[in-house]
Design an enzyme around this catalytic site. Structure first.
Site, PDB file in Angstrom:
ATOM      1  N   ARG A  34      34.491  41.622  46.120  1.00  0.00           N
ATOM      2  CA  ARG A  34      35.898  42.566  45.375  1.00  0.00           C
ATOM      3  C   ARG A  34      36.847  42.289  46.503  1.00  0.00           C
ATOM      4  O   ARG A  34      37.601  43.829  46.376  1.00  0.00           O
ATOM      5  CB  ARG A  34      35.045  43.529  45.069  1.00  0.00           C
ATOM      6  CG  ARG A  34      33.983  43.774  44.294  1.00  0.00           C
ATOM      7  CD  ARG A  34      34.411  44.340  42.693  1.00  0.00           C
ATOM      8  NE  ARG A  34      33.366  44.419  41.751  1.00  0.00           N
ATOM      9  CZ  ARG A  34      32.992  45.608  41.326  1.00  0.00           C
ATOM     10  NH1 ARG A  34      33.509  46.422  41.003  1.00  0.00           N
ATOM     11  NH2 ARG A  34      32.182  45.038  40.529  1.00  0.00           N
ATOM     12  N   ARG A  73      48.051  45.468  38.415  1.00  0.00           N
ATOM     13  CA  ARG A  73      47.208  45.780  37.283  1.00  0.00           C
ATOM     14  C   ARG A  73      48.796  46.358  35.518  1.00  0.00           C
ATOM     15  O   ARG A  73      48.340  46.704  35.073  1.00  0.00           O
ATOM     16  CB  ARG A  73      45.993  46.559  37.524  1.00  0.00           C
ATOM     17  CG  ARG A  73      45.168  46.322  36.887  1.00  0.00           C
ATOM     18  CD  ARG A  73      43.829  47.263  37.004  1.00  0.00           C
ATOM     19  NE  ARG A  73      44.252  49.357  36.565  1.00  0.00           N
ATOM     20  CZ  ARG A  73      43.308  49.648  36.072  1.00  0.00           C
ATOM     21  NH1 ARG A  73      41.903  49.477  36.276  1.00  0.00           N
ATOM     22  NH2 ARG A  73      43.647  50.693  36.046  1.00  0.00           N
ATOM     23  N   ARG A  81      40.703  47.683  43.696  1.00  0.00           N
ATOM     24  CA  ARG A  81      41.734  48.796  43.653  1.00  0.00           C
ATOM     25  C   ARG A  81      42.352  49.402  44.487  1.00  0.00           C
ATOM     26  O   ARG A  81      42.983  50.427  44.534  1.00  0.00           O
ATOM     27  CB  ARG A  81      40.535  50.086  42.997  1.00  0.00           C
ATOM     28  CG  ARG A  81      41.064  49.788  41.286  1.00  0.00           C
ATOM     29  CD  ARG A  81      40.271  50.421  39.661  1.00  0.00           C
ATOM     30  NE  ARG A  81      38.520  49.854  40.436  1.00  0.00           N
ATOM     31  CZ  ARG A  81      37.427  50.460  40.083  1.00  0.00           C
ATOM     32  NH1 ARG A  81      37.919  51.056  39.391  1.00  0.00           N
ATOM     33  NH2 ARG A  81      36.373  50.032  39.963  1.00  0.00           N
ATOM     34  N   TYR A  91      24.023  45.242  30.637  1.00  0.00           N
ATOM     35  CA  TYR A  91      25.179  45.197  30.469  1.00  0.00           C
ATOM     36  C   TYR A  91      25.317  45.623  28.536  1.00  0.00           C
ATOM     37  O   TYR A  91      25.518  46.495  27.768  1.00  0.00           O
ATOM     38  CB  TYR A  91      26.128  45.031  30.663  1.00  0.00           C
ATOM     39  CG  TYR A  91      26.503  45.579  32.087  1.00  0.00           C
ATOM     40  CD1 TYR A  91      27.148  46.688  32.135  1.00  0.00           C
ATOM     41  CD2 TYR A  91      26.382  44.788  33.353  1.00  0.00           C
ATOM     42  CE1 TYR A  91      27.695  47.017  34.162  1.00  0.00           C
ATOM     43  CE2 TYR A  91      26.276  45.295  34.461  1.00  0.00           C
ATOM     44  CZ  TYR A  91      26.842  46.302  35.226  1.00  0.00           C
ATOM     45  OH  TYR A  91      27.162  46.417  35.998  1.00  0.00           O
ATOM     46  N   ASP A 108      35.965  39.737  35.415  1.00  0.00           N
ATOM     47  CA  ASP A 108      35.257  39.884  35.575  1.00  0.00           C
ATOM     48  C   ASP A 108      33.463  38.991  34.886  1.00  0.00           C
ATOM     49  O   ASP A 108      34.078  38.240  34.646  1.00  0.00           O
ATOM     50  CB  ASP A 108      35.128  41.186  34.626  1.00  0.00           C
ATOM     51  CG  ASP A 108      34.177  42.503  35.462  1.00  0.00           C
ATOM     52  OD1 ASP A 108      34.175  43.152  36.430  1.00  0.00           O
ATOM     53  OD2 ASP A 108      33.318  42.497  34.705  1.00  0.00           O
TER      54      ASP A 108
HETATM   55  O1  1CP Z   1      37.949  39.604  44.550  1.00  0.00           O
HETATM   56  C1  1CP Z   1      37.312  39.824  43.894  1.00  0.00           C
HETATM   57  O2  1CP Z   1      35.541  39.712  44.108  1.00  0.00           O
HETATM   58  C2  1CP Z   1      37.077  39.862  42.193  1.00  0.00           C
HETATM   59  C3  1CP Z   1      37.080  39.139  40.945  1.00  0.00           C
HETATM   60  C4  1CP Z   1      35.626  40.365  40.798  1.00  0.00           C
HETATM   61  C5  1CP Z   1      34.158  40.023  40.747  1.00  0.00           C
HETATM   62  C6  1CP Z   1      33.500  39.052  41.193  1.00  0.00           C
HETATM   63  C7  1CP Z   1      35.747  41.475  40.029  1.00  0.00           C
HETATM   64  C8  1CP Z   1      36.739  42.256  39.464  1.00  0.00           C
HETATM   65  N1  1CP Z   1      34.280  42.264  39.663  1.00  0.00           N
HETATM   66  C9  1CP Z   1      33.374  40.919  39.701  1.00  0.00           C
HETATM   67  C10 1CP Z   1      31.857  41.386  39.035  1.00  0.00           C
HETATM   68  C11 1CP Z   1      31.360  42.031  38.903  1.00  0.00           C
HETATM   69  N2  1CP Z   1      31.972  43.173  37.744  1.00  0.00           N
HETATM   70  C12 1CP Z   1      30.472  42.671  39.164  1.00  0.00           C
HETATM   71  C13 1CP Z   1      28.976  42.022  39.803  1.00  0.00           C
HETATM   72  C14 1CP Z   1      29.692  42.876  41.338  1.00  0.00           C
HETATM   73  C15 1CP Z   1      28.929  43.792  41.667  1.00  0.00           C
HETATM   74  O3  1CP Z   1      28.066  44.638  41.404  1.00  0.00           O
HETATM   75  O4  1CP Z   1      30.227  44.291  42.639  1.00  0.00           O
HETATM   76  C16 1CP Z   1      29.679  43.638  38.034  1.00  0.00           C
HETATM   77  C17 1CP Z   1      28.214  44.359  37.556  1.00  0.00           C
HETATM   78  C18 1CP Z   1      30.634  44.457  37.581  1.00  0.00           C
HETATM   79  C19 1CP Z   1      31.518  45.008  35.584  1.00  0.00           C
HETATM   80  C20 1CP Z   1      32.523  45.545  36.738  1.00  0.00           C
HETATM   81  N3  1CP Z   1      33.286  45.275  36.569  1.00  0.00           N
HETATM   82  C21 1CP Z   1      32.107  47.192  36.775  1.00  0.00           C
HETATM   83  C22 1CP Z   1      30.987  47.617  37.688  1.00  0.00           C
HETATM   84  C23 1CP Z   1      30.553  48.422  35.928  1.00  0.00           C
HETATM   85  C24 1CP Z   1      29.397  49.444  36.521  1.00  0.00           C
HETATM   86  O5  1CP Z   1      29.866  50.976  36.536  1.00  0.00           O
HETATM   87  O6  1CP Z   1      28.441  49.568  36.034  1.00  0.00           O
HETATM   88  C25 1CP Z   1      33.697  47.560  36.472  1.00  0.00           C
HETATM   89  C26 1CP Z   1      33.828  48.196  37.355  1.00  0.00           C
HETATM   90  C27 1CP Z   1      34.602  46.333  37.036  1.00  0.00           C
HETATM   91  C28 1CP Z   1      35.735  46.096  36.176  1.00  0.00           C
HETATM   92  C29 1CP Z   1      36.346  45.275  37.629  1.00  0.00           C
HETATM   93  N4  1CP Z   1      36.071  44.072  37.668  1.00  0.00           N
HETATM   94  C30 1CP Z   1      36.806  43.245  38.605  1.00  0.00           C
HETATM   95  C31 1CP Z   1      36.906  44.391  39.168  1.00  0.00           C
HETATM   96  C32 1CP Z   1      38.783  44.882  40.430  1.00  0.00           C
HETATM   97  C33 1CP Z   1      37.284  46.115  37.713  1.00  0.00           C
HETATM   98  C34 1CP Z   1      38.209  46.990  38.394  1.00  0.00           C
HETATM   99  C35 1CP Z   1      38.796  47.268  37.855  1.00  0.00           C
HETATM  100  C36 1CP Z   1      40.398  48.065  37.147  1.00  0.00           C
HETATM  101  O7  1CP Z   1      41.508  47.730  37.482  1.00  0.00           O
HETATM  102  O8  1CP Z   1      40.296  48.928  36.960  1.00  0.00           O
END
Ligand code: 1CP
Length: 349
Positions: A26, A39, A30, A156, A76
């Protein structure tokens, strides 16, 4: 393809490296003000993911700030269930929600792997990210493509969003209706294999399976319902693209490091609750390990970071089949200045 810096890919060979390659799970996100600005321009998070040019913009942000050795596609894991018609949305300041989660037999039986054309925007983002990384035919660093694991996606898809209680609806279906649960997993195996193949065809140089929730399962069930489906994907990808490294990151699965190492994957992610030395002993010398600094360190201070980095690598050979990284994703409250401290400390190790 030639690379300006291919250290990350060389960590998947037996070569002794001058220093470990570094990237951060990640790394675009943010905690960076410039990410929040992009964003804002895009509208919502999924609008960002659907725009190849914005994806490339945020992909480059951490690379321009820090000296990192790999880039990860900006997208994502939930794009795949969205393409299956489950209706993904992200509310402001909230996690993901599915409008049509898999709550009953009818919904599960109607589930099918999506036509990959519905995910063309992701393949376009891969190609655009690759273009943004390349100057005069030379790629700055390798590009990692990724997907969620079949089990983590199922969590999910069935729960309908995140969970603070180890996905009870998902685990109930798994226990009580194993044939329905297996249909979800099988569908995800087909979808993820095609999805990751599409990412390689669009230009990804390495692949990673994020199995964030495999660790909620007991070891026996983890191996049967999380690792086995990932292993099918790895086998299919390795036969199609033998030169592309594939990594598995199962959070909370230290109990199964030896099994993951034997799965055919080229690398495995070590979470922050495990030890690198133990992981190496269980994995053997021929698998690349990636990890495992506690993301919370990035909310502490310079002295704490330096001390913990030194301690966590004691007795560990970081120059052979090792990629320095966090043991889970960067959190939004991370101080960008401390990321610089972490990267610089690792560079001199
Ligand atoms: O630089 C990078 O790594 C960004 C690319 C990336 C990746 C590899 C994002 C962007 N998400 C992910 C993977 C991801 N998404 C996982 C697996 C890795 C981990 O466990 O961290 C999971 C579980 C998600 C699902 C997801 N997407 C969540 C978690 C939900 C939960 O509470 O279970 C969330 C908050 C997101 C949104 C998201 N995805 C990525 C970002 C930067 C964000 C935040 C969105 C925003 O801008 O508000």
């Amino acid at each position: 393809m030639s690379f300006k810096n291919d250290l990350f890919l060389r960590a998947f060979t037996d070569e002794k490296l001058p220093r470990p390659p570094i990237w951060l799970m990640r790394q675009a996100g943010r905690y960076l003000p410039e990410y929040r600005a992009t964003r804002g321009k895009a509208g919502g998070f999924m609008d960002l993911c659907r725009s190849p040019s914005f994806c490339a913009e945020v992909l480059l942000q951490p690379l321009d700030r820090y000296d990192l050795d790999a880039a990860i596609l900006f997208s994502d894991i939930l794009t795949v269930p969205d393409a299956m018609g489950l209706g993904l949305s992200f509310g402001v300041g909230e996690g993901p929600r599915f409008a049509r989660p898999l709550r009953d037999e009818t919904a599960v039986k109607a589930l099918a792997a999506p036509d990959m054309s519905t995910l063309q925007y992701v393949f376009d983002a891969v190609a655009e990210c690759k273009r943004a990384l390349t100057t005069d035919g030379v790629q700055r660093v390798p590009l990692i493509g990724f997907s969620g694991s079949p089990f983590t996606l199922a969590c999910y898809m069935i729960e309908g969003g995140g969970s603070t209680d180890a996905f009870p609806l998902t685990r109930r279906m798994m226990l009580q209706r194993p044939e329905l649960f297996q249909h979800v997993l099988d569908t995800n195996v087909t979808a993820v294999t095609a999805y990751l193949s599409g990412q390689v065809e669009a230009g990804a140089n390495a692949l990673m399976l994020f199995d964030t929730w495999g660790g909620v399962l007991a070891p026996r069930l983890y191996r049967e319902l999380s690792l086995a489906p990932m292993q099918k994907i790895v086998a299919a990808l390795k036969s199609k693209f033998p030169q592309i490294p594939v990594m598995i990151f199962s959070r909370g699965a230290a109990h199964s490091v030896a099994a993951i190492a034997a799965s055919g994957a080229d690398g495995l992610g070590v979470d922050w609750q495990s030890d690198l030395v133990d992981a190496r002993a269980a994995a053997g010398p021929h698998v690349t390990l990636q990890g495992n600094f506690d993301p919370l360190l990035l909310t502490t201070d310079e002295t704490t970071i330096r001390r913990e980095l030194a301690k966590s690598q004691e007795g560990f050979d970081s120059h052979h089949r090792y990629v320095a990284n966090l043991g889970h994703g960067i959190t939004p409250d991370t101080d960008p200045a401390l990321v610089e401290v972490l990267v610089q400390t690792l560079r001199s190790s």
